[in-house]
Scaffold this active site. Structure first.
Site, PDB file in Angstrom:
ATOM      1  N   HIS A 104      42.264  73.073  13.571  1.00  0.00           N
ATOM      2  CA  HIS A 104      41.014  72.438  12.957  1.00  0.00           C
ATOM      3  C   HIS A 104      40.766  73.559  11.877  1.00  0.00           C
ATOM      4  O   HIS A 104      40.190  73.285  10.797  1.00  0.00           O
ATOM      5  CB  HIS A 104      40.209  72.090  13.845  1.00  0.00           C
ATOM      6  CG  HIS A 104      38.945  71.504  13.384  1.00  0.00           C
ATOM      7  ND1 HIS A 104      38.422  70.156  13.362  1.00  0.00           N
ATOM      8  CD2 HIS A 104      37.816  72.135  12.865  1.00  0.00           C
ATOM      9  CE1 HIS A 104      37.331  70.182  12.950  1.00  0.00           C
ATOM     10  NE2 HIS A 104      36.881  71.283  12.587  1.00  0.00           N
ATOM     11  N   GLU A 105      40.411  74.783  12.715  1.00  0.00           N
ATOM     12  CA  GLU A 105      39.796  75.833  11.723  1.00  0.00           C
ATOM     13  C   GLU A 105      40.675  76.390  10.590  1.00  0.00           C
ATOM     14  O   GLU A 105      40.293  76.664   9.547  1.00  0.00           O
ATOM     15  CB  GLU A 105      39.335  77.025  12.724  1.00  0.00           C
ATOM     16  CG  GLU A 105      38.201  76.511  13.691  1.00  0.00           C
ATOM     17  CD  GLU A 105      36.846  76.194  13.200  1.00  0.00           C
ATOM     18  OE1 GLU A 105      36.650  76.637  11.846  1.00  0.00           O
ATOM     19  OE2 GLU A 105      36.560  75.118  13.647  1.00  0.00           O
ATOM     20  N   HIS A 119      40.291  74.269   7.667  1.00  0.00           N
ATOM     21  CA  HIS A 119      39.085  74.550   6.820  1.00  0.00           C
ATOM     22  C   HIS A 119      39.508  75.940   6.015  1.00  0.00           C
ATOM     23  O   HIS A 119      39.445  76.001   4.733  1.00  0.00           O
ATOM     24  CB  HIS A 119      38.160  75.058   7.689  1.00  0.00           C
ATOM     25  CG  HIS A 119      37.306  73.748   8.435  1.00  0.00           C
ATOM     26  ND1 HIS A 119      36.978  72.822   7.593  1.00  0.00           N
ATOM     27  CD2 HIS A 119      36.814  73.726   9.502  1.00  0.00           C
ATOM     28  CE1 HIS A 119      36.509  71.803   8.532  1.00  0.00           C
ATOM     29  NE2 HIS A 119      36.400  72.509   9.705  1.00  0.00           N
TER      30      HIS A 119
END
Length: 259
Positions: free
Chosen positions: A54-55, A58
């Site tokens: 997820h990170e 980003h």
């Protein structure tokens, strides 16, 4: 809180993990291995990997936008991507949305694998895929809630700021965030799902929202009416455009096929 361990620079981005999180995860995994139940620790590995992906979504989207990513950090309540903040509102929205999109993709991929190959999978693969589906589904839904500072809260703020300006957009998004927090708390109480983890998360989110309100203020009734009026006007304009398109198609003469 507790300091950090450095885990290298994958994709050229510094990666760190909170020492308390690393300690808890390590102890849980070690206990599972020593008791000969390694699958009991599978959820820890799947959760950490899902948050990390997820990170990274980003971070890599931010790099594609020309932003400077300072580091990716895993902590007790999830993860954070630290970046300089360049790229503009359009890229900012894409960068924010990239994390939940990855969780949705992982959940869908796990569901497809279970649906088409579940019966033939070994037990450990079935367990890992089931955890992947459940954990990423929860992560996506949780992150898309319009609560500051979650991804959904930031996306709401970006979208509103584009329509009504940065100041009013930030204040109205914060009002939506507070309202969602109250509704979430009521949901936990009414359904009997309240527990210490839910209480800690709700209190932490509430305090972060209070801190943010001291920076941007709270929405006024005039600002709220302005947003609702613009939303209604946009809806009417889109409806009128669709009607005009349908009318133009009906009025257009039918093209005869050439011989």
């Amino acid at each position: 809180m507790g300091g950090e361990f450095r885990l290298g620079r994958p994709f050229g981005i510094p990666l760190t993990i909170n020492k308390l999180l690393a300690g808890f995860a390590g102890i849980y995994v070690a206990f599972s291995v020593l008791t000969k139940t390694p699958l009991e620790a599978a959820w820890v590995a799947v959760l950490l990997l899902s948050v990390l992906l997820h990170e990274w979504a980003h971070a890599l989207t931010a790099k594609a936008a020309g932003d400077t990513v300072l580091k990716v950090s895993l902590h007790l309540f999830g993860g954070v991507t630290y970046r300089a903040g360049r790229g503009g509102p359009k890229w900012d929205f894409r960068i924010t949305a990239a994390g939940p999109i990855v969780n949705v993709v992982l959940a869908v991929a796990a569901w497809l694998a279970l649906h088409f190959a579940g019966a033939s999978l070994p037990h450990w693969a079935f367990v890992v895929l089931s955890l992947t589906l459940w954990i990423n589904g929860v992560l996506a839904a949780f992150n898309l809630l319009p609560i500051h500072p979650m991804d959904g809260g930031r996306m709401t703020r970006i979208a509103l700021s584009k329509r009504v300006g940065a100041g009013p957009g930030a204040r109205i998004a914060l009002g939506i965030s507070f309202t969602t927090l109250v509704l979430a708390g009521a949901f936990f109480v009414v359904t009997g799902a309240i527990n210490i983890i839910a209480v800690v998360l709700l209190v932490q989110m509430f305090m972060l929202n209070v801190m943010e309100s001291r920076q941007v203020g709270t929405p006024t009734m005039d600002e709220t009416r302005l947003v609702l009026r613009r939303w209604w006007q946009d809806r009417l304009e889109r409806r009128a455009e669709r009607r005009a398109e349908r009318a133009a198609k009906k009025a257009a003469p039918a093209l005869e096929p050439s011989p």
